[in-house]
Scaffold this motif. Structure first.
Motif, mmCIF file in Angstrom:
data_model
loop_
_atom_site.group_PDB
_atom_site.id
_atom_site.type_symbol
_atom_site.label_atom_id
_atom_site.label_comp_id
_atom_site.label_asym_id
_atom_site.label_seq_id
_atom_site.Cartn_x
_atom_site.Cartn_y
_atom_site.Cartn_z
ATOM 1 N N ALA A 1 1.260 -1.241 -0.142
ATOM 2 C CA ALA A 1 -0.089 0.245 0.193
ATOM 3 C C ALA A 1 1.245 0.894 -0.093
ATOM 4 N N THR A 2 1.840 1.833 -0.516
ATOM 5 C CA THR A 2 2.943 2.451 -0.873
ATOM 6 C C THR A 2 2.857 3.021 -2.455
ATOM 7 N N MET A 3 3.873 4.695 -2.737
ATOM 8 C CA MET A 3 3.503 5.430 -3.842
ATOM 9 C C MET A 3 4.374 5.348 -4.464
ATOM 10 N N LEU A 4 5.096 5.465 -5.675
ATOM 11 C CA LEU A 4 6.147 5.939 -5.435
ATOM 12 C C LEU A 4 6.109 7.685 -6.283
ATOM 13 N N VAL A 5 6.384 8.364 -5.534
ATOM 14 C CA VAL A 5 6.583 9.719 -6.675
ATOM 15 C C VAL A 5 7.826 10.390 -7.064
ATOM 16 N N VAL A 6 7.735 10.313 -8.344
ATOM 17 C CA VAL A 6 9.454 10.902 -9.097
ATOM 18 C C VAL A 6 8.755 12.242 -9.571
ATOM 19 N N ALA A 7 9.227 12.937 -8.790
ATOM 20 C CA ALA A 7 9.489 14.293 -9.371
ATOM 21 C C ALA A 7 10.463 14.970 -10.801
ATOM 22 N N SER A 8 10.235 15.104 -11.603
ATOM 23 C CA SER A 8 10.581 15.260 -12.966
ATOM 24 C C SER A 8 11.754 16.994 -13.201
ATOM 25 N N ASP A 9 12.618 17.434 -14.069
ATOM 26 C CA ASP A 9 12.705 18.315 -14.254
ATOM 27 C C ASP A 9 11.614 18.476 -14.644
ATOM 28 N N ARG A 10 11.233 18.358 -15.747
ATOM 29 C CA ARG A 10 9.478 19.542 -16.089
ATOM 30 C C ARG A 10 9.549 20.402 -15.735
ATOM 31 N N VAL A 11 8.951 21.671 -15.924
ATOM 32 C CA VAL A 11 8.414 22.295 -15.119
ATOM 33 C C VAL A 11 7.205 23.200 -15.951
ATOM 34 N N SER A 12 6.465 23.865 -15.020
ATOM 35 C CA SER A 12 5.328 23.943 -16.058
ATOM 36 C C SER A 12 5.065 26.001 -15.261
ATOM 37 N N ALA A 13 3.864 26.822 -15.679
ATOM 38 C CA ALA A 13 3.618 27.577 -15.648
ATOM 39 C C ALA A 13 2.397 28.237 -16.452
ATOM 40 N N PHE A 14 1.212 28.908 -15.466
ATOM 41 C CA PHE A 14 0.154 29.007 -15.945
ATOM 42 C C PHE A 14 -0.232 28.565 -16.739
ATOM 43 N N ASP A 15 -0.457 26.984 -16.030
ATOM 44 C CA ASP A 15 -0.641 25.327 -16.213
ATOM 45 C C ASP A 15 -0.518 24.995 -17.480
ATOM 46 N N HIS A 16 0.541 25.216 -18.124
ATOM 47 C CA HIS A 16 1.720 24.725 -19.242
ATOM 48 C C HIS A 16 2.844 23.756 -18.999
ATOM 49 N N ALA A 17 2.784 23.067 -19.246
ATOM 50 C CA ALA A 17 4.094 22.121 -19.186
ATOM 51 C C ALA A 17 5.168 22.846 -20.558
ATOM 52 N N LEU A 18 6.282 23.350 -19.989
ATOM 53 C CA LEU A 18 7.136 23.906 -20.641
ATOM 54 C C LEU A 18 8.561 23.374 -21.325
ATOM 55 N N GLU A 19 8.947 23.603 -22.013
ATOM 56 C CA GLU A 19 10.151 23.167 -22.265
ATOM 57 C C GLU A 19 11.518 24.383 -22.926
ATOM 58 N N PRO A 20 12.514 23.911 -21.924
ATOM 59 C CA PRO A 20 13.456 22.637 -21.438
ATOM 60 C C PRO A 20 13.342 22.849 -20.387
ATOM 61 N N GLY A 21 13.228 21.733 -19.675
ATOM 62 C CA GLY A 21 12.933 21.593 -18.168
ATOM 63 C C GLY A 21 14.206 22.059 -17.528
ATOM 64 N N ILE A 22 14.537 22.028 -15.992
ATOM 65 C CA ILE A 22 15.163 22.694 -15.177
ATOM 66 C C ILE A 22 16.629 21.683 -14.911
ATOM 67 N N PRO A 23 17.235 21.528 -15.436
ATOM 68 C CA PRO A 23 18.466 20.775 -15.009
ATOM 69 C C PRO A 23 18.673 20.477 -13.794
ATOM 70 N N GLY A 24 18.240 19.212 -12.700
ATOM 71 C CA GLY A 24 18.387 18.633 -11.509
ATOM 72 C C GLY A 24 17.505 19.281 -10.481
ATOM 73 N N LYS A 25 16.113 20.002 -11.112
ATOM 74 C CA LYS A 25 14.904 20.280 -10.677
ATOM 75 C C LYS A 25 14.405 19.290 -9.930
ATOM 76 N N GLY A 26 14.017 17.776 -10.228
ATOM 77 C CA GLY A 26 14.025 17.249 -9.346
ATOM 78 C C GLY A 26 13.777 16.801 -8.196
ATOM 79 N N GLU A 27 15.637 16.188 -8.439
ATOM 80 C CA GLU A 27 16.257 15.858 -7.249
ATOM 81 C C GLU A 27 16.287 17.530 -6.528
ATOM 82 N N LEU A 28 15.902 18.577 -6.771
ATOM 83 C CA LEU A 28 16.442 19.720 -5.851
ATOM 84 C C LEU A 28 15.189 19.678 -4.910
ATOM 85 N N LEU A 29 14.291 20.011 -5.809
ATOM 86 C CA LEU A 29 12.414 19.737 -5.011
ATOM 87 C C LEU A 29 12.163 18.469 -3.875
#
Length: 313
Positions: free
Chosen positions: A44-72
């Protein structure tokens, strides 16, 4: 049912096997995070994986922010350790000491328990800015709450305010609601608990941040009920650069313009650039982020982590 870490998401999209994450099946991919369930149905667990993707105003943007997932993820884990409230984290090591999290996503992942999530985004604002400032200019209110006259963009509020939102189903926009509407959604006891917990956590986090020269301007929390004990439990990411506004305290004290006062450690750099260079007409996709914006954002994320935790990212 909203797809939220700690909660079984909607059955669409269909589960997808992922050879890079042995023992897990992907059940949801959002704008910036992916959720996986263990192959073992009794787990009864889940794995939450944070990516380097970035969004603003409900839109996914390109490119991602390097290292963002690990930092957050690192920042979330640090805050969970600071806060004195039940949270959704579960031990990520087996009896033999090996990690349950696949090595390919180890730095940017959290192993969490499944919760019965409340459909409320618990927003707390300590300063007047963003959409709150726009509303205040028009009505002298924020999310319907009356505020004193004469406030300026970036001003500290007389006291933090709780401005919840209803977490809409996937593909729809969240909706600001009042406290009475949260009572209708979750009942008076839980509604009061969510409000009081949110304000208490915000107060504690603000005190910690200010001691490190950082202002926590606003943030959002999500909670769910533990499926075994029923205890209201803090979930999702917490107090990250994506879920919060952080400002440099010295710049806020000495700045003479909103831009100077709100020297941010979050994705405001991305929001500001996108607002100045793109109009969302529902048809035209957002432009590619310039390398300078990507690099500046990554640097600010790292600086915030170093300031708060004392560790260089």
């Amino acid at each position: 049912m909203t797809a939220t870490p700690g909660q079984t998401p909607d059955p669409t999209p269909a589960p997808t096997a992922d050879e890079s994450l042995p023992g897990f099946t992907r059940v949801y991919s959002g704008k910036v995070r992916d959720l996986y369930e263990p192959v073992d149905p009794a787990d009864a667990t889940m794995l939450v994986v944070a990516s380097d993707r970035v969004s603003a105003f409900d839109h996914a943007l390109e490119p991602g922010i390097p290292g963002k997932g690990e930092l957050l993820t690192t920042l979330s884990l640090w805050w969970f350790d600071q806060l004195r409230v039940p949270n959704h984290l579960v031990p990520d090591h087996r009896v033999d000491g090996s990690s349950r999290i696949p090595a390919s996503v180890a730095g940017g992942s959290m192993l969490v328990k499944k919760l019965d999530m409340f459909p409320i985004e618990c927003v707390v604002r300590g300063y007047l800015t963003g959409s709150g400032w726009k509303e205040y200019q028009a009505t002298q209110t924020v999310c319907g709450l009356k505020l004193p006259a004469g406030l300026e963009n970036g001003d500290r509020l007389p006291e933090p305010i709780y401005t919840p939102a209803y977490k809409a189903p996937m593909g729809e926009h969240d909706e600001n609601i009042n406290f009475e509407q949260t009572v209708e959604l979750v009942g008076p006891v839980v509604a009061a608990e969510l409000r009081d917990l949110s304000l208490a956590i915000f107060a504690q986090a603000s005190h910690v941040a200010e001691g490190r020269g950082v202002i926590l301007a606003d943030t959002k929390f999500e909670f769910g009920a533990d499926r075994e004990s029923g205890v209201t439990t803090l979930a999702d990411e917490v107090l990250t650069s994506d879920s919060s506004r952080y400002w440099d305290a010295e710049a806020w004290r000495t700045g003479t313009t909103p831009a100077e006062r709100m020297a941010s450690f979050d994705k405001q750099i991305v929001r500001d650039w996108l607002a100045a260079n793109w109009e969302d007409d529902g048809v035209t996709p957002p432009p590619t982020l310039p390398s300078e914006i990507v690099e500046r954002t990554a640097l600010r994320y790292r600086e915030l982590l170093e300031r708060l935790t004392g560790d260089a990212a």
